[in-house]
Write a protein that holds these residues in place. Structure first.
Motif, PDB file in Angstrom:
ATOM      1  N   LYS A 120       0.141  -2.558 -13.267  1.00 52.74           N
ATOM      2  CA  LYS A 120      -0.083  -1.526 -12.038  1.00 52.74           C
ATOM      3  C   LYS A 120      -1.319  -1.951 -11.386  1.00 52.74           C
ATOM      4  N   LEU A 121      -2.549  -2.307 -12.127  1.00 52.85           N
ATOM      5  CA  LEU A 121      -3.842  -2.489 -11.665  1.00 52.85           C
ATOM      6  C   LEU A 121      -3.655  -3.784 -10.427  1.00 52.85           C
ATOM      7  N   GLU A 122      -2.852  -4.700 -10.900  1.00 54.44           N
ATOM      8  CA  GLU A 122      -2.512  -6.013 -10.339  1.00 54.44           C
ATOM      9  C   GLU A 122      -1.778  -5.650  -9.036  1.00 54.44           C
ATOM     10  N   GLN A 123      -0.720  -4.948  -9.062  1.00 53.56           N
ATOM     11  CA  GLN A 123      -0.127  -4.494  -7.674  1.00 53.56           C
ATOM     12  C   GLN A 123      -0.821  -3.620  -6.973  1.00 53.56           C
ATOM     13  N   MET A 124      -1.829  -2.899  -7.246  1.00 57.09           N
ATOM     14  CA  MET A 124      -2.744  -1.922  -6.579  1.00 57.09           C
ATOM     15  C   MET A 124      -3.805  -3.100  -5.822  1.00 57.09           C
ATOM     16  N   LYS A 125      -4.084  -4.019  -6.447  1.00 56.05           N
ATOM     17  CA  LYS A 125      -4.958  -4.957  -5.798  1.00 56.05           C
ATOM     18  C   LYS A 125      -4.091  -5.637  -4.688  1.00 56.05           C
ATOM     19  N   ARG A 126      -3.045  -6.129  -5.006  1.00 56.39           N
ATOM     20  CA  ARG A 126      -2.212  -6.673  -4.320  1.00 56.39           C
ATOM     21  C   ARG A 126      -1.973  -5.867  -3.040  1.00 56.39           C
ATOM     22  N   ASP A 127      -1.481  -4.655  -3.085  1.00 53.79           N
ATOM     23  CA  ASP A 127      -1.278  -3.777  -2.125  1.00 53.79           C
ATOM     24  C   ASP A 127      -2.394  -3.485  -1.135  1.00 53.79           C
ATOM     25  N   LEU A 128      -3.620  -3.420  -2.005  1.00 52.92           N
ATOM     26  CA  LEU A 128      -4.892  -3.310  -1.145  1.00 52.92           C
ATOM     27  C   LEU A 128      -5.281  -4.410  -0.107  1.00 52.92           C
ATOM     28  N   GLY A 129      -4.865  -5.693  -0.673  1.00 52.63           N
ATOM     29  CA  GLY A 129      -5.018  -6.925   0.005  1.00 52.63           C
ATOM     30  C   GLY A 129      -4.373  -6.979   1.010  1.00 52.63           C
ATOM     31  N   ILE A 130      -3.095  -6.663   0.885  1.00 51.50           N
ATOM     32  CA  ILE A 130      -1.882  -6.767   2.201  1.00 51.50           C
ATOM     33  C   ILE A 130      -2.302  -5.830   3.058  1.00 51.50           C
ATOM     34  N   SER A 131      -2.717  -4.590   2.728  1.00 55.26           N
ATOM     35  CA  SER A 131      -3.052  -3.524   3.799  1.00 55.26           C
ATOM     36  C   SER A 131      -4.348  -4.091   4.469  1.00 55.26           C
ATOM     37  N   LYS A 132      -5.286  -4.548   3.974  1.00 57.08           N
ATOM     38  CA  LYS A 132      -6.676  -5.111   4.480  1.00 57.08           C
ATOM     39  C   LYS A 132      -6.281  -6.380   5.696  1.00 57.08           C
ATOM     40  N   ALA A 133      -5.301  -7.224   5.096  1.00 55.74           N
ATOM     41  CA  ALA A 133      -4.756  -8.237   5.884  1.00 55.74           C
ATOM     42  C   ALA A 133      -4.231  -7.727   7.108  1.00 55.74           C
ATOM     43  N   CYS A 134      -3.325  -6.711   6.992  1.00 54.66           N
ATOM     44  CA  CYS A 134      -2.649  -6.040   8.246  1.00 54.66           C
ATOM     45  C   CYS A 134      -3.566  -5.548   9.161  1.00 54.66           C
ATOM     46  N   GLU A 135      -4.340  -4.840   8.639  1.00 51.14           N
ATOM     47  CA  GLU A 135      -5.479  -4.273   9.545  1.00 51.14           C
ATOM     48  C   GLU A 135      -6.267  -5.466  10.199  1.00 51.14           C
ATOM     49  N   ALA A 136      -6.618  -6.586   9.748  1.00 48.67           N
ATOM     50  CA  ALA A 136      -7.130  -7.612  10.417  1.00 48.67           C
ATOM     51  C   ALA A 136      -6.155  -8.240  11.428  1.00 48.67           C
ATOM     52  N   VAL A 137      -4.972  -8.235  10.824  1.00 50.72           N
ATOM     53  CA  VAL A 137      -4.050  -8.934  11.996  1.00 50.72           C
ATOM     54  C   VAL A 137      -3.876  -8.079  13.257  1.00 50.72           C
ATOM     55  N   VAL A 138      -3.966  -6.802  13.138  1.00 51.42           N
ATOM     56  CA  VAL A 138      -3.878  -5.864  14.060  1.00 51.42           C
ATOM     57  C   VAL A 138      -4.938  -5.984  15.140  1.00 51.42           C
ATOM     58  N   ARG A 139      -6.281  -6.191  14.496  1.00 53.47           N
ATOM     59  CA  ARG A 139      -7.518  -6.255  15.205  1.00 53.47           C
ATOM     60  C   ARG A 139      -7.248  -7.344  16.184  1.00 53.47           C
ATOM     61  N   VAL A 140      -6.776  -8.471  15.622  1.00 54.12           N
ATOM     62  CA  VAL A 140      -6.675  -9.900  16.286  1.00 54.12           C
ATOM     63  C   VAL A 140      -5.630  -9.678  17.530  1.00 54.12           C
ATOM     64  N   LYS A 141      -4.660  -8.689  17.135  1.00 53.91           N
ATOM     65  CA  LYS A 141      -3.581  -8.295  18.059  1.00 53.91           C
ATOM     66  C   LYS A 141      -4.032  -7.735  19.366  1.00 53.91           C
ATOM     67  N   VAL A 142      -4.811  -6.905  18.961  1.00 60.48           N
ATOM     68  CA  VAL A 142      -5.588  -5.839  20.382  1.00 60.48           C
ATOM     69  C   VAL A 142      -6.245  -6.998  21.086  1.00 60.48           C
TER      70      VAL A 142
END
Length: 264
Positions: A120-142
């Motif tokens: 569960k901890l690993e999944q939480m870290k992975r989900d957090l990493g995916i969320s941060k990566a999505c935010e970074a992609v959105v900033r570039v998209k803007v």
């Protein structure tokens, strides 16, 4: 696994059929009938789970596996993720509560399985990493959206024949390449990886469009020149001047005629 059997029994001179079943742990008990009171007497168990205290009511003859199913609804932990300890010892799923001494208001300790907790901890870290990566992609998209908007007026100007300064194309291309580098630096997986790939292709398409516009802007009559060149070539071939096909028959015919005259 429950097994049932029947034995006749006498009651006031009449025969009554008694159903038996094999309970987990190998104990043979009378089969419980459906309906009110079918589960027999119930007991209340105090279950400690970290800082939480749960009071669970279950049939007295339940197993620890059945208790886990009830606790799953209270705690959100799946049965396979639970470890139940009674009097300091972990209990197996097929062990019966009353057989090990669990009574009304007995205390049971609930622990989360370490392996499950780690997953569960690993999944939480992975989900957090995916969320941060999505935010970074959105900033570039803007940023890419803003740059893409500047391409439209350039495209209109070039197609209308208006000369555009070459630096306009160079600057926009460099800015887009900077955004492309930002995308390459984003470590992404799952959904974020798909979004990054889509944005990379989008940036590449905009850069290719700029390259085409730049080439056309440098030589606005390139398409017309090509048409004239092709037409001129076809006219040249049609006139026979400089054509490889027109002189050959004449030369060949002349040689053959001269040869025949020499033989005569």
């Amino acid at each position: 696994m429950r097994r049932s059997s029947s034995k006749p029994a006498s009651n006031n001179g009449s025969k009554e059929r008694i159903e038996w079943e094999m309970r987990p742990g190998g104990m043979l008990v009378q089969k419980r009938e459906d309906g009110v009171g079918a589960a027999g007497p119930t007991i209340k168990i105090k279950v400690s789970h970290g800082s939480y205290q749960h009071e669970i009511t279950v049939p007295a003859q339940s197993t620890f596996g059945e208790l886990k199913k009830v606790l799953a609804q209270e705690t959100g932990l799946e049965p396979q993720e639970q470890r139940l300890l009674f009097r300091g010892k972990e209990k197996e799923n097929d062990e019966c509560l009353h057989m090990v001494g669990v009574k009304d208001m007995s205390k049971v300790l609930l622990l989360e399985d370490p392996a499950s907790k780690e997953r569960k901890l690993e999944q939480m870290k992975r989900d957090l990493g995916i969320s941060k990566a999505c935010e970074a992609v959105v900033r570039v998209k803007v940023e890419v959206d803003k740059l893409a908007e500047k391409v439209t007026p350039l495209e209109s100007a070039v197609h209308s024949g208006t000369k555009v300064a070459e630096k306009e194309f160079v600057v926009l291309t460099e800015l887009l390449m900077m955004q492309l580098l930002k995308l390459d630096s984003i470590e992404a997986e799952g959904e974020a990886k798909v979004k990054r790939r889509t944005e990379v292709r989008r940036v590449q398409n905009v850069v290719e469009t700029l390259d085409l516009l730049k080439a056309r802007n440098s030589n606005p009559f390139s398409e017309s020149s090509n048409a004239i060149s092709v037409t001129t070539q076809w006219e040249t071939f049609g006139s026979g001047l400089g054509s490889l096909k027109a002189p050959r028959p004449v030369t060949s015919s002349t040689k053959r005629t001269n040869d025949w005259e020499l033989f005569d």
